[in-house]
Scaffold this motif. Structure first.
Motif, PDB file in Angstrom:
ATOM      1  N   SER A  71       0.833  -1.201   0.000  1.00 42.06           N
ATOM      2  CA  SER A  71       0.000   0.000   0.000  1.00 42.06           C
ATOM      3  C   SER A  71       0.864   1.247   0.000  1.00 42.06           C
ATOM      4  CB  SER A  71      -0.908   0.045   1.243  1.00 42.06           C
ATOM      5  OG  SER A  71      -1.800  -1.046   1.266  1.00 42.06           O
ATOM      6  N   VAL A  72       0.479   2.220  -0.836  1.00 40.43           N
ATOM      7  CA  VAL A  72       1.002   3.575  -0.716  1.00 40.43           C
ATOM      8  C   VAL A  72       0.044   4.313   0.198  1.00 40.43           C
ATOM      9  CG1 VAL A  72       1.557   5.721  -1.915  1.00 40.43           C
ATOM     10  CG2 VAL A  72       2.071   3.518  -2.993  1.00 40.43           C
ATOM     11  N   THR A  73       0.518   4.705   1.366  1.00 41.02           N
ATOM     12  CA  THR A  73      -0.350   5.325   2.373  1.00 41.02           C
ATOM     13  C   THR A  73      -0.206   6.839   2.428  1.00 41.02           C
ATOM     14  OG1 THR A  73       1.329   4.963   4.075  1.00 41.02           O
ATOM     15  CG2 THR A  73      -0.320   3.234   3.772  1.00 41.02           C
ATOM     16  N   GLY A  74       0.710   7.401   1.633  1.00 38.18           N
ATOM     17  CA  GLY A  74       0.853   8.851   1.590  1.00 38.18           C
ATOM     18  C   GLY A  74       1.962   9.249   0.631  1.00 38.18           C
ATOM     19  N   LEU A  75       1.796  10.419   0.008  1.00 37.85           N
ATOM     20  CA  LEU A  75       2.841  11.002  -0.838  1.00 37.85           C
ATOM     21  C   LEU A  75       2.791  12.501  -0.620  1.00 37.85           C
ATOM     22  CD1 LEU A  75       5.047  10.449  -2.943  1.00 37.85           C
ATOM     23  CD2 LEU A  75       3.334  10.831  -4.719  1.00 37.85           C
ATOM     24  N   GLU A  76       3.744  13.014   0.170  1.00 36.95           N
ATOM     25  CA  GLU A  76       3.721  14.399   0.605  1.00 36.95           C
ATOM     26  C   GLU A  76       4.854  15.195  -0.035  1.00 36.95           C
ATOM     27  OE1 GLU A  76       1.861  13.613   5.077  1.00 36.95           O
ATOM     28  OE2 GLU A  76       3.969  14.171   4.844  1.00 36.95           O
ATOM     29  N   ARG A  77       4.520  16.400  -0.494  1.00 36.67           N
ATOM     30  CA  ARG A  77       5.519  17.319  -1.052  1.00 36.67           C
ATOM     31  C   ARG A  77       5.718  18.461  -0.081  1.00 36.67           C
ATOM     32  NH1 ARG A  77       4.157  18.768  -6.890  1.00 36.67           N
ATOM     33  NH2 ARG A  77       2.263  19.509  -5.874  1.00 36.67           N
ATOM     34  N   THR A  78       6.924  18.561   0.463  1.00 37.37           N
ATOM     35  CA  THR A  78       7.281  19.668   1.337  1.00 37.37           C
ATOM     36  C   THR A  78       8.070  20.690   0.519  1.00 37.37           C
ATOM     37  OG1 THR A  78       9.439  18.839   2.054  1.00 37.37           O
ATOM     38  CG2 THR A  78       7.495  17.962   3.183  1.00 37.37           C
ATOM     39  N   ASP A  79       8.583  21.711   1.187  1.00 38.24           N
ATOM     40  CA  ASP A  79       9.416  22.703   0.499  1.00 38.24           C
ATOM     41  C   ASP A  79      10.779  22.132   0.114  1.00 38.24           C
ATOM     42  OD1 ASP A  79       7.456  24.619   0.689  1.00 38.24           O
ATOM     43  OD2 ASP A  79       8.260  25.511   2.531  1.00 38.24           O
ATOM     44  N   GLU A  80      11.163  20.989   0.699  1.00 38.87           N
ATOM     45  CA  GLU A  80      12.516  20.461   0.502  1.00 38.87           C
ATOM     46  C   GLU A  80      12.560  19.183  -0.320  1.00 38.87           C
ATOM     47  OE1 GLU A  80      15.096  20.898   4.187  1.00 38.87           O
ATOM     48  OE2 GLU A  80      13.076  20.887   5.043  1.00 38.87           O
ATOM     49  N   TYR A  81      11.569  18.314  -0.163  1.00 35.59           N
ATOM     50  CA  TYR A  81      11.625  17.011  -0.814  1.00 35.59           C
ATOM     51  C   TYR A  81      10.223  16.410  -0.879  1.00 35.59           C
ATOM     52  CZ  TYR A  81      12.571  16.456   4.217  1.00 35.59           C
ATOM     53  OH  TYR A  81      12.568  16.584   5.570  1.00 35.59           O
ATOM     54  N   THR A  82      10.153  15.198  -1.416  1.00 31.50           N
ATOM     55  CA  THR A  82       8.900  14.449  -1.473  1.00 31.50           C
ATOM     56  C   THR A  82       9.049  13.220  -0.592  1.00 31.50           C
ATOM     57  OG1 THR A  82       8.577  15.165  -3.757  1.00 31.50           O
ATOM     58  CG2 THR A  82       7.241  13.306  -3.000  1.00 31.50           C
ATOM     59  N   VAL A  83       8.013  12.916   0.191  1.00 37.21           N
ATOM     60  CA  VAL A  83       8.066  11.807   1.132  1.00 37.21           C
ATOM     61  C   VAL A  83       7.025  10.763   0.732  1.00 37.21           C
ATOM     62  CG1 VAL A  83       8.159  11.146   3.555  1.00 37.21           C
ATOM     63  CG2 VAL A  83       8.569  13.533   2.911  1.00 37.21           C
ATOM     64  N   LEU A  84       7.482   9.522   0.559  1.00 38.84           N
ATOM     65  CA  LEU A  84       6.608   8.406   0.213  1.00 38.84           C
ATOM     66  C   LEU A  84       6.440   7.512   1.432  1.00 38.84           C
ATOM     67  CD1 LEU A  84       5.179   6.627  -2.026  1.00 38.84           C
ATOM     68  CD2 LEU A  84       7.380   5.446  -2.232  1.00 38.84           C
ATOM     69  N   TYR A  85       5.178   7.223   1.771  1.00 38.41           N
ATOM     70  CA  TYR A  85       4.865   6.343   2.891  1.00 38.41           C
ATOM     71  C   TYR A  85       4.244   5.058   2.338  1.00 38.41           C
ATOM     72  CZ  TYR A  85       5.193  10.796   5.401  1.00 38.41           C
ATOM     73  OH  TYR A  85       5.610  12.003   5.906  1.00 38.41           O
ATOM     74  N   THR A  86       4.765   3.914   2.760  1.00 38.87           N
ATOM     75  CA  THR A  86       4.246   2.643   2.267  1.00 38.87           C
ATOM     76  C   THR A  86       4.074   1.655   3.411  1.00 38.87           C
ATOM     77  OG1 THR A  86       6.392   1.603   1.823  1.00 38.87           O
ATOM     78  CG2 THR A  86       5.459   2.994   0.077  1.00 38.87           C
ATOM     79  N   GLU A  87       3.268   0.625   3.146  1.00 38.03           N
ATOM     80  CA  GLU A  87       3.120  -0.496   4.060  1.00 38.03           C
ATOM     81  C   GLU A  87       3.239  -1.785   3.264  1.00 38.03           C
ATOM     82  OE1 GLU A  87      -0.531  -0.236   6.199  1.00 38.03           O
ATOM     83  OE2 GLU A  87       0.108   1.490   7.411  1.00 38.03           O
ATOM     84  N   SER A  88       3.930  -2.769   3.823  1.00 35.12           N
ATOM     85  CA  SER A  88       4.109  -4.058   3.174  1.00 35.12           C
ATOM     86  C   SER A  88       3.693  -5.163   4.125  1.00 35.12           C
ATOM     87  CB  SER A  88       5.576  -4.265   2.765  1.00 35.12           C
ATOM     88  OG  SER A  88       5.962  -3.330   1.780  1.00 35.12           O
ATOM     89  N   THR A  89       2.856  -6.075   3.613  1.00 42.19           N
ATOM     90  CA  THR A  89       2.420  -7.221   4.395  1.00 42.19           C
ATOM     91  C   THR A  89       2.566  -8.476   3.539  1.00 42.19           C
ATOM     92  OG1 THR A  89       0.768  -5.834   5.516  1.00 42.19           O
ATOM     93  CG2 THR A  89       0.550  -8.224   5.762  1.00 42.19           C
ATOM     94  N   TYR A  90       3.364  -9.417   3.993  1.00 40.88           N
ATOM     95  CA  TYR A  90       3.493 -10.697   3.303  1.00 40.88           C
ATOM     96  C   TYR A  90       2.483 -11.654   3.913  1.00 40.88           C
ATOM     97  CZ  TYR A  90       7.623  -8.800   1.156  1.00 40.88           C
ATOM     98  OH  TYR A  90       8.484  -8.015   0.432  1.00 40.88           O
ATOM     99  N   ILE A  91       1.641 -12.214   3.057  1.00 41.35           N
ATOM    100  CA  ILE A  91       0.481 -12.935   3.593  1.00 41.35           C
ATOM    101  C   ILE A  91       0.589 -14.445   3.411  1.00 41.35           C
ATOM    102  CG2 ILE A  91      -1.023 -10.945   3.330  1.00 41.35           C
ATOM    103  CD1 ILE A  91      -2.113 -12.100   0.791  1.00 41.35           C
TER     104      ILE A  91
END
Length: 553
Positions: free
Chosen positions: A92-112
């Motif tokens: 899952s991509v749980t967020g993609l944020e653009r700040t004044d300095e960089y871009t931050v990608l938030y993810t979650e991984s679950t092996y089922i």
């Protein structure tokens, strides 16, 4: 591990050599290694624009439509592991944020499902792609080639993993340009995740207060959520910004678009008689159409055109040099006459020193014919003037048309519809509808091992490369795939991701050893045809040709 192949590039971009893995070890619990890259340089500043041809001022760019934000964006499916113990991943991509300095990608991984021992995910490197401009962004690295973000707690830069436990990660990328509101993400091993919205924030999310995954002795259990310490970018951070490079071919011309540079190659065998610099009867129409394409695509603020003649390897160096200059000058004269004033031309001859196809092989004649060419290149207008796919212009070169659509919406499952199935040995290939995504089109196929033993399918070889075709556009297991427009005979090769130096690879998934009964989703990306093209033929290497592959609505 999946590492980009090397190739020549005409533009000095960020030089990177990517080594990406997500490794797992499981005997009660497991570990996943940190993702690492080798360091490289930064992208050059673009040159100052020069005065362009006189024309009406362009209207202001429209304000981007608001993008619906509906995190998380989730995919699930089988991924390749280096040990062959391929696993089902929920990503899952749980967020993609653009700040004044960089871009931050938030993810979650679950092996089922299962694993044993240490395993490495063999997916493509994590990449954010702007499908409209064709720019690609990879993670920020420090001088040692380590990514910023979630810190691996164990020796060897490993993360603990447990089946049905969810690991939360955060990764840093270069700041996306303000006009980018949606991106396509690749790197999970589950195809291309389109339509991921970019959210502007004043500050990124706070670090985890009590990251349980920071303890190297921590063993997660099923149902746990695992968080790690966070390392933010510092002054040593190195950006990796590349370009998508496309190649479209026809009987009279081919067009390569590498970032902001477009190169049109006119076939000398069509343009000139043998041993002559005089245009043939049909060449006038070809050059007129080429001039129209140039006029449509060139950056009006930088109207410089470089015309270069090339020959094949037969003949002396002096003879080839002279003939290549004469042919380039002939093409320049006709282009200048068609375009009128306001353009600056430079003429060069390079003889046989820059072949695009290897001569002397089984397809020697086809290779030599491709090497006999006159190219003209120029900087393109990247303003996104056509945000919806333009109709075909019959007076321009088909290979030079650029159709730009809105970014594709997110789809949870690209494999829900099957339009054709082809079997080669114990491997069944299911073909899914094509999806337009900005200036590109995504081809998704599913491969299933229907046998009882592991198998490594032959996706490439001679069947994957057109006679005399440019080898750099046939890299990777799906790199030999092509899209053919039956009505025009235009051939679209797999797009390259060009990060400069050694980081230069086909934008197509690799195929690894397939386990019995498993199904794997793979993608290949091409330059998009105009909206009127609703079906194409997929050339699929050893699987042959699949006709009438439609575009999804």
């Amino acid at each position: 591990m999946n590492a980009p192949r090397s190739g020549n590039t005409s533009r000095p971009l960020t030089a990177t050599a990517l080594v990406v893995a997500t490794a797992l070890a499981l005997s009660g619990c497991g570990v996943v290694p940190d993702l690492t890259n080798l360091t490289g340089g930064s992208s050059p500043e673009p040159p100052e624009p020069s005065p362009g041809p006189s024309q009406e001022p362009e209207p202001p760019e429209p304000t981007p439509e608001p993008v619906e934000v509906d995190f998380p964006y989730t995919r699930e499916g089988q991924i390749f592991q280096d040990t062959g113990q391929d696993s089902t991943l929920r990503f899952s991509v749980t967020g993609l944020e653009r700040t004044d300095e960089y871009t931050v990608l938030y993810t979650e991984s679950t092996y089922i499902d299962h694993f044993r021992g240490r395993n490495s995910n063999l997916a493509m490197p994590d990449t954010l792609v702007d499908p409209v401009s064709g720019r690609a962004f990879r993670a920020l690295l420090d001088e040692d080639g380590d990514r910023y973000g979630s810190v691996a707690p164990r020796d060897g830069r490993y993360y603990p993993v447990e089946v049905d436990a969810t690991n939360r990660y955060r990764w840093y990328f270069p700041r996306l340009p303000d006009e980018v509101t949606q991106v396509t993400f690749v790197g999970s091993g589950l195809g291309a995740m389109t339509g991921i919205p970019v959210v502007d924030v004043d500050e990124e999310r706070p670090d985890p207060e009590a990251p349980n995954g920071a303890d190297p002795d921590f063993d997660p259990e099923s149902g746990d959520t695992v968080e790690f310490e966070n390392r933010r970018p510092d002054a040593e951070a190195v950006e990796h910004v590349g370009e998508m490079e496309s190649f479209v071919d026809s009987d009279v011309a081919s067009t390569t678009r590498d970032g902001d540079t477009e190169t049109v190659a006119l076939r000398s065998d069509v343009m000139f008689a043998f041993d002559s610099a005089e245009l043939t009867a049909e060449a006038e129409d070809v050059v007129r159409r080429a001039a129209r394409s140039l006029e449509h695509n060139i950056d009006p603020d930088d109207p410089e055109v470089t015309v270069i003649g090339h020959t094949d390897g037969r003949g002396s160096d002096a003879y080839n040099q002279e003939l290549s200059v004469e042919r380039a000058e002939t093409v320049r004269e006709v282009l200048a006459e068609e375009l009128g004033e306001g353009y600056d031309f430079t003429v060069e001859g390079r003889g046989a020193t820059e072949p695009v196809a290897e001569e002397g092989g089984a397809d020697d004649e086809e290779a030599r014919a491709r090497n006999r060419r006159v190219e003209f290149s120029y900087r393109v207008d990247r303003s996104g003037d056509a945000r919806t796919g333009n109709d075909r212009d019959d007076e321009a070169l088909g290979s030079s048309e650029r159709s730009v659509f809105p970014p594709a919406a997110f789809v949870e499952d690209d494999t829900a519809e099957v339009v054709a199935s082809v079997t080669e040995g114990d491997v069944r290939m299911d073909v899914h509808p094509l999806r337009r995504d900005g200036a590109y089109v995504i081809s998704t196929v599913s491969l299933t091992n229907t046998g009882d033993e592991p198998v490594l399918p032959d996706m490439g070889g001679e069947d994957a490369v057109s006679p005399g075709g440019p080898t750099e556009f046939s890299q990777g297991a799906l790199g030999g795939f092509q899209l053919l427009e039956p009505d025009t005979d235009l051939v679209r090769y797999v797009t390259l991701l060009n990060f400069g130096g050694d980081s230069y690879a086909g934008f197509a998934e690799e195929v690894h050893e397939m386990q019995p009964g498993n199904t794997y989703q793979l993608v290949a990306v091409f330059a998009a045809p105009p909206a009127e093209v609703d079906r194409v033929t997929l050339r699929a290497g050893s699987f042959g040709e699949v006709e009438d592959v439609p575009f999804t609505e």
